[in-house]
Design a protein around this motif. Structure first.
Motif, PDB file in Angstrom:
ATOM      1  N   GLY A 153       0.812  -1.216   0.000  1.00 42.99           N
ATOM      2  CA  GLY A 153       0.000   0.000   0.000  1.00 42.99           C
ATOM      3  C   GLY A 153       0.840   1.257   0.000  1.00 42.99           C
ATOM      4  N   ALA A 154       1.896   1.268   0.824  1.00 42.95           N
ATOM      5  CA  ALA A 154       2.751   2.448   0.879  1.00 42.95           C
ATOM      6  C   ALA A 154       3.473   2.663  -0.447  1.00 42.95           C
ATOM      7  CB  ALA A 154       3.767   2.305   2.013  1.00 42.95           C
ATOM      8  N   SER A 155       3.938   1.582  -1.067  1.00 44.13           N
ATOM      9  CA  SER A 155       4.655   1.705  -2.347  1.00 44.13           C
ATOM     10  C   SER A 155       3.751   2.286  -3.426  1.00 44.13           C
ATOM     11  CB  SER A 155       5.178   0.331  -2.786  1.00 44.13           C
ATOM     12  OG  SER A 155       6.039  -0.222  -1.824  1.00 44.13           O
ATOM     13  N   VAL A 156       2.552   1.718  -3.539  1.00 45.84           N
ATOM     14  CA  VAL A 156       1.602   2.211  -4.546  1.00 45.84           C
ATOM     15  C   VAL A 156       1.173   3.640  -4.226  1.00 45.84           C
ATOM     16  CG1 VAL A 156      -0.678   1.865  -5.571  1.00 45.84           C
ATOM     17  CG2 VAL A 156       0.807  -0.098  -5.131  1.00 45.84           C
ATOM     18  N   GLY A 157       0.950   3.929  -2.931  1.00 47.50           N
ATOM     19  CA  GLY A 157       0.508   5.261  -2.530  1.00 47.50           C
ATOM     20  C   GLY A 157       1.528   6.339  -2.844  1.00 47.50           C
ATOM     21  N   ILE A 158       2.790   6.064  -2.572  1.00 50.70           N
ATOM     22  CA  ILE A 158       3.836   7.050  -2.861  1.00 50.70           C
ATOM     23  C   ILE A 158       3.955   7.283  -4.361  1.00 50.70           C
ATOM     24  CG2 ILE A 158       6.321   7.472  -2.763  1.00 50.70           C
ATOM     25  CD1 ILE A 158       6.319   5.977  -0.066  1.00 50.70           C
ATOM     26  N   LEU A 159       3.911   6.200  -5.118  1.00 49.98           N
ATOM     27  CA  LEU A 159       3.991   6.324  -6.577  1.00 49.98           C
ATOM     28  C   LEU A 159       2.794   7.113  -7.112  1.00 49.98           C
ATOM     29  CD1 LEU A 159       5.835   5.448  -8.885  1.00 49.98           C
ATOM     30  CD2 LEU A 159       4.438   3.393  -9.132  1.00 49.98           C
ATOM     31  N   ALA A 160       1.600   6.833  -6.592  1.00 50.35           N
ATOM     32  CA  ALA A 160       0.401   7.547  -7.028  1.00 50.35           C
ATOM     33  C   ALA A 160       0.474   9.024  -6.650  1.00 50.35           C
ATOM     34  CB  ALA A 160      -0.839   6.908  -6.401  1.00 50.35           C
ATOM     35  N   SER A 161       1.028   9.312  -5.485  1.00 52.85           N
ATOM     36  CA  SER A 161       1.161  10.707  -5.054  1.00 52.85           C
ATOM     37  C   SER A 161       2.109  11.477  -5.978  1.00 52.85           C
ATOM     38  CB  SER A 161       1.685  10.765  -3.614  1.00 52.85           C
ATOM     39  OG  SER A 161       0.784  10.131  -2.732  1.00 52.85           O
ATOM     40  N   PHE A 162       3.182  10.815  -6.376  1.00 52.61           N
ATOM     41  CA  PHE A 162       4.120  11.455  -7.306  1.00 52.61           C
ATOM     42  C   PHE A 162       3.424  11.803  -8.617  1.00 52.61           C
ATOM     43  CE2 PHE A 162       7.151  11.500 -10.737  1.00 52.61           C
ATOM     44  CZ  PHE A 162       8.242  12.182 -10.221  1.00 52.61           C
ATOM     45  N   VAL A 163       2.666  10.847  -9.147  1.00 52.42           N
ATOM     46  CA  VAL A 163       1.973  11.066 -10.417  1.00 52.42           C
ATOM     47  C   VAL A 163       0.936  12.176 -10.270  1.00 52.42           C
ATOM     48  CG1 VAL A 163       0.468  10.024 -12.152  1.00 52.42           C
ATOM     49  CG2 VAL A 163       2.372   8.713 -11.196  1.00 52.42           C
ATOM     50  N   ALA A 164       0.205  12.161  -9.139  1.00 57.32           N
ATOM     51  CA  ALA A 164      -0.824  13.183  -8.923  1.00 57.32           C
ATOM     52  C   ALA A 164      -0.202  14.584  -8.867  1.00 57.32           C
ATOM     53  CB  ALA A 164      -1.580  12.888  -7.629  1.00 57.32           C
ATOM     54  N   LEU A 165       0.895  14.714  -8.139  1.00 55.57           N
ATOM     55  CA  LEU A 165       1.556  16.015  -8.058  1.00 55.57           C
ATOM     56  C   LEU A 165       2.105  16.438  -9.418  1.00 55.57           C
ATOM     57  CD1 LEU A 165       3.445  15.698  -4.645  1.00 55.57           C
ATOM     58  CD2 LEU A 165       1.571  17.257  -5.182  1.00 55.57           C
ATOM     59  N   ALA A 166       2.622  15.459 -10.189  1.00 54.42           N
ATOM     60  CA  ALA A 166       3.138  15.783 -11.524  1.00 54.42           C
ATOM     61  C   ALA A 166       2.025  16.290 -12.431  1.00 54.42           C
ATOM     62  CB  ALA A 166       3.797  14.552 -12.138  1.00 54.42           C
ATOM     63  N   LEU A 167       0.809  15.784 -12.234  1.00 51.94           N
ATOM     64  CA  LEU A 167      -0.325  16.240 -13.043  1.00 51.94           C
ATOM     65  C   LEU A 167      -0.876  17.574 -12.564  1.00 51.94           C
ATOM     66  CD1 LEU A 167      -2.271  12.871 -13.471  1.00 51.94           C
ATOM     67  CD2 LEU A 167      -1.070  14.133 -15.268  1.00 51.94           C
ATOM     68  N   ILE A 168      -0.911  17.761 -11.245  1.00 49.98           N
ATOM     69  CA  ILE A 168      -1.532  18.973 -10.681  1.00 49.98           C
ATOM     70  C   ILE A 168      -0.602  20.171 -10.757  1.00 49.98           C
ATOM     71  CG2 ILE A 168      -2.494  19.988  -8.573  1.00 49.98           C
ATOM     72  CD1 ILE A 168      -3.283  17.084  -7.758  1.00 49.98           C
ATOM     73  N   ALA A 187       1.215  -9.264 -12.521  1.00 47.71           N
ATOM     74  CA  ALA A 187       0.551  -8.573 -13.624  1.00 47.71           C
ATOM     75  C   ALA A 187       0.032  -7.211 -13.184  1.00 47.71           C
ATOM     76  CB  ALA A 187      -0.590  -9.431 -14.161  1.00 47.71           C
ATOM     77  N   THR A 188      -0.399  -7.120 -11.917  1.00 44.35           N
ATOM     78  CA  THR A 188      -0.868  -5.834 -11.398  1.00 44.35           C
ATOM     79  C   THR A 188       0.253  -4.810 -11.385  1.00 44.35           C
ATOM     80  OG1 THR A 188      -2.530  -6.935 -10.022  1.00 44.35           O
ATOM     81  CG2 THR A 188      -1.904  -4.684  -9.404  1.00 44.35           C
ATOM     82  N   TRP A 189       1.445  -5.231 -10.947  1.00 42.49           N
ATOM     83  CA  TRP A 189       2.576  -4.314 -10.954  1.00 42.49           C
ATOM     84  C   TRP A 189       2.969  -3.922 -12.382  1.00 42.49           C
ATOM     85  CZ3 TRP A 189       4.438  -0.993  -7.809  1.00 42.49           C
ATOM     86  CH2 TRP A 189       4.387  -1.190  -6.429  1.00 42.49           C
ATOM     87  N   ALA A 190       2.950  -4.882 -13.298  1.00 41.27           N
ATOM     88  CA  ALA A 190       3.261  -4.564 -14.698  1.00 41.27           C
ATOM     89  C   ALA A 190       2.259  -3.559 -15.251  1.00 41.27           C
ATOM     90  CB  ALA A 190       3.256  -5.843 -15.537  1.00 41.27           C
ATOM     91  N   LEU A 191       0.993  -3.732 -14.892  1.00 36.31           N
ATOM     92  CA  LEU A 191      -0.050  -2.805 -15.344  1.00 36.31           C
ATOM     93  C   LEU A 191       0.158  -1.422 -14.738  1.00 36.31           C
ATOM     94  CD1 LEU A 191      -2.685  -2.466 -16.947  1.00 36.31           C
ATOM     95  CD2 LEU A 191      -3.930  -3.162 -14.882  1.00 36.31           C
ATOM     96  N   LEU A 192       0.507  -1.372 -13.445  1.00 39.77           N
ATOM     97  CA  LEU A 192       0.752  -0.083 -12.799  1.00 39.77           C
ATOM     98  C   LEU A 192       1.921   0.650 -13.449  1.00 39.77           C
ATOM     99  CD1 LEU A 192       0.273  -0.997  -9.022  1.00 39.77           C
ATOM    100  CD2 LEU A 192      -1.177   0.505 -10.399  1.00 39.77           C
ATOM    101  N   ILE A 193       2.962  -0.095 -13.808  1.00 45.18           N
ATOM    102  CA  ILE A 193       4.110   0.516 -14.486  1.00 45.18           C
ATOM    103  C   ILE A 193       3.667   1.126 -15.813  1.00 45.18           C
ATOM    104  CG2 ILE A 193       6.276  -0.020 -15.691  1.00 45.18           C
ATOM    105  CD1 ILE A 193       6.799  -2.101 -13.470  1.00 45.18           C
ATOM    106  N   GLY A 194       2.889   0.362 -16.581  1.00 45.07           N
ATOM    107  CA  GLY A 194       2.420   0.863 -17.864  1.00 45.07           C
ATOM    108  C   GLY A 194       1.523   2.070 -17.727  1.00 45.07           C
ATOM    109  N   ILE A 195       0.588   2.040 -16.778  1.00 49.59           N
ATOM    110  CA  ILE A 195      -0.333   3.169 -16.574  1.00 49.59           C
ATOM    111  C   ILE A 195       0.428   4.411 -16.148  1.00 49.59           C
ATOM    112  CG2 ILE A 195      -2.182   4.034 -15.094  1.00 49.59           C
ATOM    113  CD1 ILE A 195      -3.330   1.188 -15.073  1.00 49.59           C
ATOM    114  N   THR A 196       1.371   4.247 -15.211  1.00 52.79           N
ATOM    115  CA  THR A 196       2.145   5.399 -14.740  1.00 52.79           C
ATOM    116  C   THR A 196       2.950   6.018 -15.866  1.00 52.79           C
ATOM    117  OG1 THR A 196       2.322   4.338 -12.570  1.00 52.79           O
ATOM    118  CG2 THR A 196       3.800   6.183 -13.008  1.00 52.79           C
ATOM    119  N   ALA A 197       3.594   5.185 -16.679  1.00 47.79           N
ATOM    120  CA  ALA A 197       4.357   5.707 -17.817  1.00 47.79           C
ATOM    121  C   ALA A 197       3.444   6.443 -18.794  1.00 47.79           C
ATOM    122  CB  ALA A 197       5.083   4.568 -18.528  1.00 47.79           C
ATOM    123  N   ALA A 198       2.264   5.879 -19.047  1.00 48.43           N
ATOM    124  CA  ALA A 198       1.327   6.514 -19.977  1.00 48.43           C
ATOM    125  C   ALA A 198       0.873   7.875 -19.473  1.00 48.43           C
ATOM    126  CB  ALA A 198       0.118   5.594 -20.188  1.00 48.43           C
TER     127      ALA A 198
END
Length: 526
Positions: A38-53, A467-478
């Protein structure tokens, strides 16, 4: 510190009950470590959110952090990687190196498949991007080490030797040698196959639990996620650029998105095939395709120029090895090149140790060290010479033929410009696009395994989790490439920041690995 570390790793801690093990050979229930995941995904998601905002502000924060980390820790990383390589090299020549790893008499994979999986996992990160571009960058803009020193050094040799420093012996040593030995020895003692086990030499079995262990796992997962997402994003940019150059397909975001979706699908199929089939098949296919393209470039370009340049560059690399590795004359230049790459590879190191440990049971220590620290770097430097050296050859024939597209289009333009100057350009260019896809798919697959394993309290991760991690990598890159080059580059810079704590996680292996090798040799009476 070394005395304390030596006492700790030599101590027999078998009186304590062993913790739950993640050793792939262990048969037990799969249990997910939800706080770490949860912490790993949360930190990565926070980075992406800040990069977008707030993209500009985020880019500024990351840039400032990157510059500070490169300045403060750059010399430490240079020394750490050099020490890792030298210790690994010395261990190769000791009689202890006959000891077998993982308490297993025979390896799980044949030698070709095993080395292919190790090589393709790292080379995917830059096997096509940087091999074509970096020598040309150094050829057109002379590295300060050679500007400050003897100006009579051949420009081609200087460009190649500088690239070899970044991608040669030190990169491979930190990724696959001492850390993997410590990881496998800790697993023999009942420790989990997770980054936290790299602290076993100084913490014993206490490294398996507690907040420090969780923090280590999260930092290492985030670090390798950043290092994997970057190449996936660049892949979308490069293939889209190539399709536009070859077939006139618009170089737009939907095309880049389709490329990343295809890559993620390939990695997903490989994930569900398992390590024994999926990653092994992709890696072996990569090797044969790379060899075919390398032979074609040599034949259609100038084999003599490439071979001569390789020996000239490699000789300079070896003779100036220590001074180039420890060069500190222009710290700003270093932060953009050598220190950046050292931080990038260091960030990969703990999870590469997990992956190498997973596939190396039954190998001798000498096998492991030669096949990670010696042979792959030589193959990598020759690959860089074939692509980058051919680019320099074409540039010498026609001034600006490669350098101008590179300066205008960036990394994606280099390999297309080189291919476009050769006979059968369409076939060669398309081959490199396919190779780039399969290279990065291999890294995505193997690192999704390592990230998933880092989030398990027991058992091996399920294909669904991988597969979930592979998908998260692809979504984050996109998402990040929707911001342009800056989003992916910010993430690439972030890996240097996360490499700071990772650099200290890898430090105990310098003392522990030789001690463990000696212990294994005594136990096995070799």
């Amino acid at each position: 510190m070394s005395q304390t570390s030596t006492r700790t790793v030599s101590a027999d801690q078998s009186a304590e009950p062993p913790p739950a093990t993640d050793d792939p050979g262990h048969i037990g229930p799969r249990r997910l470590d939800r706080p770490v995941a949860g912490a790993s995904v949360g930190i990565l998601a926070s980075f992406v959110a800040l990069a977008l905002i707030v993209p500009d502000r985020m880019s500024g924060w990351v840039g400032a952090g990157f510059a500070a980390c490169a300045e403060i820790f750059g010399m430490y990383w240079q020394i750490l990687l050099l020490a890792t390589f030298l210790i690994a090299l010395v261990l190769v020549f000791t009689p202890w190196a006959k000891a077998r790893l993982g308490n297993q008499a025979r390896p799980d994979f044949n030698r070709f498949s095993w080395i292919a999986m190790i090589m393709m996992t790292l080379l995917a990160a830059g096997g096509v991007f940087w091999a074509a571009a970096e020598p040309m960058y150094h050829y057109t803009s002379r590295p300060p080490y050679f500007s400050d020193g003897d100006g009579g050094v051949d420009a081609v040799a200087a460009a190649l030797a500088t690239s070899f420093i970044d991608w040669g012996f030190l990169a491979w040593a930190i990724l696959g040698s001492l850390g993997a030995i410590v990881m496998m020895r800790a697993a023999e003692k009942g420790m989990p196959l997770r980054p936290r086990s790299l602290l076993y030499p100084i913490m014993g079995r206490r490294a398996a639990t507690g907040p420090i262990a969780a923090i280590v796992d999260v930092v290492c997962v985030i670090s390798v996620a950043a290092g994997t997402i970057g190449p996936v994003g660049f892949l979308g940019l490069q293939v889209s650029y190539g399709l536009n150059s070859l077939f006139g397909i618009p170089d737009v975001y939907p095309v880049q998105l389709l490329v990343i979706a295809t890559l993620t699908a390939v990695a997903g199929v490989s994930v569900f095939s398992g390590v024994n089939r999926g990653i092994r098949f992709l890696s072996s296919a990569n090797v044969w395709l790379a060899l075919g393209l390398m032979a074609a470039v040599l034949v259609l370009g100038s084999a003599w120029f490439v071979v001569k340049s390789f020996f000239d560059g490699f000789a300079l690399y070896v003779t100036d090895f220590f001074s180039m590795t420890l060069y500190r004359g222009d710290t700003e230049w270093l932060s953009g090149w050598t220190v950046f790459f050292f931080g990038w590879f260091l960030g990969y190191a703990p999870l590469m140790a997990i992956f190498v440990a997973r596939i190396s049971k039954g190998r001798t220590v000498r096998d492991l060290l030669i096949s990670t620290t010696v042979l792959p770097p030589v193959a990598t430097t020759f690959w860089f010479t074939v692509l980058g050296g051919t680019g320099i050859f074409l540039e010498q024939k026609s001034d600006g033929a490669i350098s101008e597209p590179l300066m205008e289009g960036g990394l994606p333009a280099a390999v297309m410009a080189i291919s476009g100057q050769l006979p059968l350009s369409l076939v060669i260019s398309f081959g490199f696009l396919v190779l780039t896809m399969t290279f990065v798919a291999t890294t995505t697959d193997s690192m999704s395994f390592a990230m998933s394993q880092s989030c398990m309290t027991s058992g091996e991760p399920s294909p669904r989790l991988r597969a979930t991690w592979a998908l998260l990598i692809g979504i984050t890159a996109a998402v990040l490439i929707s911001l342009g080059d800056g989003g992916v580059e910010a993430l690439q810079s972030a890996i240097v920041i996360t490499a700071v704590p990772v650099g200290f996680v890898m430090l105990p292996a310098l003392v522990a690995a030789p001690v463990y090798v000696r212990q294994m040799a005594r136990e096995q009476k070799v």
